[in-house]
Structures are given as C-alpha cells and as structure tokens.
Design a protein around this motif. Sequence first.
Motif, PDB file in Angstrom:
ATOM      1  N   GLN B  36       0.838  -1.206   0.000  1.00  0.00           N
ATOM      2  CA  GLN B  36       0.000   0.000   0.000  1.00  0.00           C
ATOM      3  C   GLN B  36       0.878   1.263   0.000  1.00  0.00           C
ATOM      4  O   GLN B  36       0.631   2.205  -0.750  1.00  0.00           O
ATOM      5  CB  GLN B  36      -0.880  -0.020   1.258  1.00  0.00           C
ATOM      6  CG  GLN B  36      -1.881   1.122   1.364  1.00  0.00           C
ATOM      7  CD  GLN B  36      -3.204   0.781   0.699  1.00  0.00           C
ATOM      8  OE1 GLN B  36      -3.671  -0.350   0.781  1.00  0.00           O
ATOM      9  NE2 GLN B  36      -3.803   1.745   0.017  1.00  0.00           N
ATOM     10  N   PHE B  39       2.623   1.611  -3.331  1.00  0.00           N
ATOM     11  CA  PHE B  39       1.620   2.008  -4.331  1.00  0.00           C
ATOM     12  C   PHE B  39       1.395   3.518  -4.272  1.00  0.00           C
ATOM     13  O   PHE B  39       1.413   4.226  -5.281  1.00  0.00           O
ATOM     14  CB  PHE B  39       0.309   1.257  -4.051  1.00  0.00           C
ATOM     15  CG  PHE B  39      -0.729   1.406  -5.137  1.00  0.00           C
ATOM     16  CD1 PHE B  39      -0.794   0.492  -6.174  1.00  0.00           C
ATOM     17  CD2 PHE B  39      -1.632   2.455  -5.119  1.00  0.00           C
ATOM     18  CE1 PHE B  39      -1.746   0.625  -7.179  1.00  0.00           C
ATOM     19  CE2 PHE B  39      -2.588   2.598  -6.121  1.00  0.00           C
ATOM     20  CZ  PHE B  39      -2.645   1.669  -7.155  1.00  0.00           C
ATOM     21  N   GLN B  40       1.227   4.017  -3.061  1.00  0.00           N
ATOM     22  CA  GLN B  40       0.977   5.451  -2.858  1.00  0.00           C
ATOM     23  C   GLN B  40       2.195   6.288  -3.295  1.00  0.00           C
ATOM     24  O   GLN B  40       2.044   7.329  -3.920  1.00  0.00           O
ATOM     25  CB  GLN B  40       0.680   5.692  -1.379  1.00  0.00           C
ATOM     26  CG  GLN B  40       0.167   7.093  -1.102  1.00  0.00           C
ATOM     27  CD  GLN B  40      -0.392   7.193   0.294  1.00  0.00           C
ATOM     28  OE1 GLN B  40      -1.457   6.668   0.578  1.00  0.00           O
ATOM     29  NE2 GLN B  40       0.326   7.844   1.168  1.00  0.00           N
ATOM     30  N   GLU B  41       3.376   5.778  -2.960  1.00  0.00           N
ATOM     31  CA  GLU B  41       4.607   6.502  -3.314  1.00  0.00           C
ATOM     32  C   GLU B  41       4.769   6.570  -4.835  1.00  0.00           C
ATOM     33  O   GLU B  41       5.129   7.620  -5.382  1.00  0.00           O
ATOM     34  CB  GLU B  41       5.807   5.786  -2.677  1.00  0.00           C
ATOM     35  CG  GLU B  41       7.100   6.552  -2.702  1.00  0.00           C
ATOM     36  CD  GLU B  41       7.036   7.904  -2.003  1.00  0.00           C
ATOM     37  OE1 GLU B  41       6.466   7.986  -0.913  1.00  0.00           O
ATOM     38  OE2 GLU B  41       7.540   8.889  -2.595  1.00  0.00           O
ATOM     39  N   LEU B  43       2.363   6.437  -7.015  1.00  0.00           N
ATOM     40  CA  LEU B  43       1.352   7.385  -7.514  1.00  0.00           C
ATOM     41  C   LEU B  43       1.840   8.821  -7.368  1.00  0.00           C
ATOM     42  O   LEU B  43       1.665   9.650  -8.261  1.00  0.00           O
ATOM     43  CB  LEU B  43       0.050   7.227  -6.729  1.00  0.00           C
ATOM     44  CG  LEU B  43      -0.953   6.196  -7.216  1.00  0.00           C
ATOM     45  CD1 LEU B  43      -2.245   6.332  -6.431  1.00  0.00           C
ATOM     46  CD2 LEU B  43      -1.243   6.338  -8.692  1.00  0.00           C
ATOM     47  N   MET B  44       2.481   9.106  -6.222  1.00  0.00           N
ATOM     48  CA  MET B  44       2.985  10.468  -5.993  1.00  0.00           C
ATOM     49  C   MET B  44       4.057  10.843  -6.999  1.00  0.00           C
ATOM     50  O   MET B  44       4.074  11.946  -7.525  1.00  0.00           O
ATOM     51  CB  MET B  44       3.549  10.577  -4.568  1.00  0.00           C
ATOM     52  CG  MET B  44       2.539  11.129  -3.613  1.00  0.00           C
ATOM     53  SD  MET B  44       3.284  11.397  -2.025  1.00  0.00           S
ATOM     54  CE  MET B  44       3.085   9.801  -1.326  1.00  0.00           C
TER      55      MET B  44
END
Lengths: 207, 166
Positions: B36, B39-41, B43-44
Amino acid sequence: MELEYLKEVWKEAANQKEIIVMGREQVLEIPDIRSQSLVSRMRRNLFYELLIVLACVTAIAAFYFISFGGALKEVSWAYILLAVGFISYYYKKNKLLKAMECPACRVKSNLQLQLVTLEKYVRLYLIAGTAMAPVVMLFFYVLFYYKHIILFPAVHAEKGAIGFTLLYLLFTSIFTIIFYFLNRWYINRLYGRHIQKLKSLLQEMEE
Amino acid sequence: MATNHIQEQFLELVKENNGIIHKVCHLYCHSAQDRQDLFQEILMQLWKAFPKFRNESKISTWMYRIALNTAISDFRKQQRRISTVNNALHESAGLYDHNHIEQKERLVVLQQAVNRLSDIEKALMMLYLEEKNYQEMEEVLGINQANLRVKMNRIKEKLRRQVGQV
C-alpha cells in the motif's frame, strides 16, 4: 522451460492477486500527501534543520545584543554571520537534493544520477561540517583573547600572546582532525549503506 | 481549472494502467502495508512527473520507469521488502486443485528461486513475464540489449539450476 511456465503462472496470477483499492478521491488527494521517498525526507529534514538553526540564532543574537550592556554584541554578529553561512549551506544542499532524482529516466541513469549527486552531497556535508571546527575556534579566540576575557590566564601570563596563539592553534588543529573523523563516521552511518547499495546495483547492471 | 483538467487526465491514466503499479508492488513488497505504501509513493512520483510527460515514450514505458525507480532506489524499507513474485504466485498456487500437486510443488520451488533474484533481475524478469521485447526493456532499464540477453540467459540458468537442485 521454467521461465515459459512462470510466464503462464504470472498471467493467471495477475488476474487473481489483491487489488489495492484507490478511489477517485484518494487519487485526487495524492498531491497533498507527503512523499516518503528518501530525497523528500532529506529535503524536509534539511528544512526543519534550517528553521531550528534560525530560531536558535535569533534567540542567542537577541540575548547578547540586550545583555551585558551590549559589551558582547560581537557574539551576536558572529552568530548572525554563522546564520548567513548556514543559509548558503542550506541552499547548496537543497539544490543538490532537488537534482538527485529523475524518476522518469531510465533506471540505470537514475541510479547513476543519484549516486553522483549523493556523493557530492556527502562531500559538501563533510567539508562544511569539518570547517565548522576551526570557524568556531576562531570565533572563541577572538571573543576570549581580544575582549580580554582570558580563558587561560596562567598560560597567557606565562607564555605571552604568541605562546597563547600557538597553543590555541595546536588545540584547534587537534580539534579539527578529531571533528573530521567524527563527521566522516557519522556521514558514513547516515548514507554509507545507501551509497554502497547504489554502487552494487550499478555494478550489477554493467556486468 | 487547468489543474482540474490535469487531475482528470491523471485519474484516467491511473485507471487504465494501475496494473503496472500493482505488479511492481507485488514484486518488491512482502506485506500488504508495504504494498500500500509503495503504491501510494509510486502514484505520488507519477503525479509529480505527469506534467512533464511529452509522449516521447510509450505511457507504459514511462510508468514502468517511474514504478521501478521508486521501488528499487528507495532504501526506506529495503530490510523489510522481500522478493515476492511469490505473493502473486502463492495466490495462484491456491488455484490448482489436488490433481495438480506436482504443478504446485514445482511452483513453490520456482517461488523460492525467484526470491533469490536481485532487485535488477526481478525488474528484468517482470518485463520478460510482461512479454516486453528487448528494445522496450532497454527503454525502461537503460541496459543495452546485448547485456540484457546475457542477463536473461543467466536468470534462466539460475532458475533452472535452483529448480534442478530440489
């Protein structure tokens, strides 16, 4: 052939594995979330460091301007000078950090860029950190000697100005050398492992 | 207004290509929490790079680069990340019924072999499993094609040897 078999399994598995749920709102919130990447964290820490240094310098400078009837206002100026030096140091480090990553570049170029820039960053850290020692010593020399607040009155009386200065220079040199090694150890502890990792990744890519 | 337009475009991009990010997360992270976070990193990083994307390369190539760069060069959780094609494979192992025990065993051996690959080898293997050609692999990784072929052969050899040992 194992890899052909693995390819089949991968295709099947791709449809089965868990999906991280990211709704429209969550995706749109991305710009507001803090990145946890190495470079982003280093930039944030550097900024906090700047804020802390500026806050401390402001308080100390104000104290020496006001206290002792202004007799020690040179201390305030020295601290302000130190703050100016720190701002330029911050600017250089921040510039290097900004240039440190290129996520849209090819993996190998990105790793090379990161390694070269990180090595520059570490060199700057080491030079600036080590230079702090003689600068601070010089500051105290000026403060204690020329303001006639004698730190070592016995030595001063016995050896005179030249003797005191030579002794002070010797002490400064020893202090600087010790400070250099301490800095090197600390920097290596902070970034050494990552530099080694980048080097071994690049070596593997070139083999 | 312009920002909204960019956000919408970005959202569309993520919707269409989130499989790439998922695969990279599964390849490099062991726990759901790590996946998770990664994934977020990713996306950033995609969001930061998105305004500069000029269609000079394929969108998938651009996404693979960013996702792999984020996963490989960030050392934040390198101790906790364990090679995990095995996550995907482990789940797929559950798909086989008792008639495929031999297949299952072979799969477990393959998982273990994949776990022993380095970060770079995993990236290369993922692109291979995604059926990218050597030209595309070079575009993503920056390793020349001759070298890629040699590496691919070494990976095959490594897997064959490890599977053969069991």
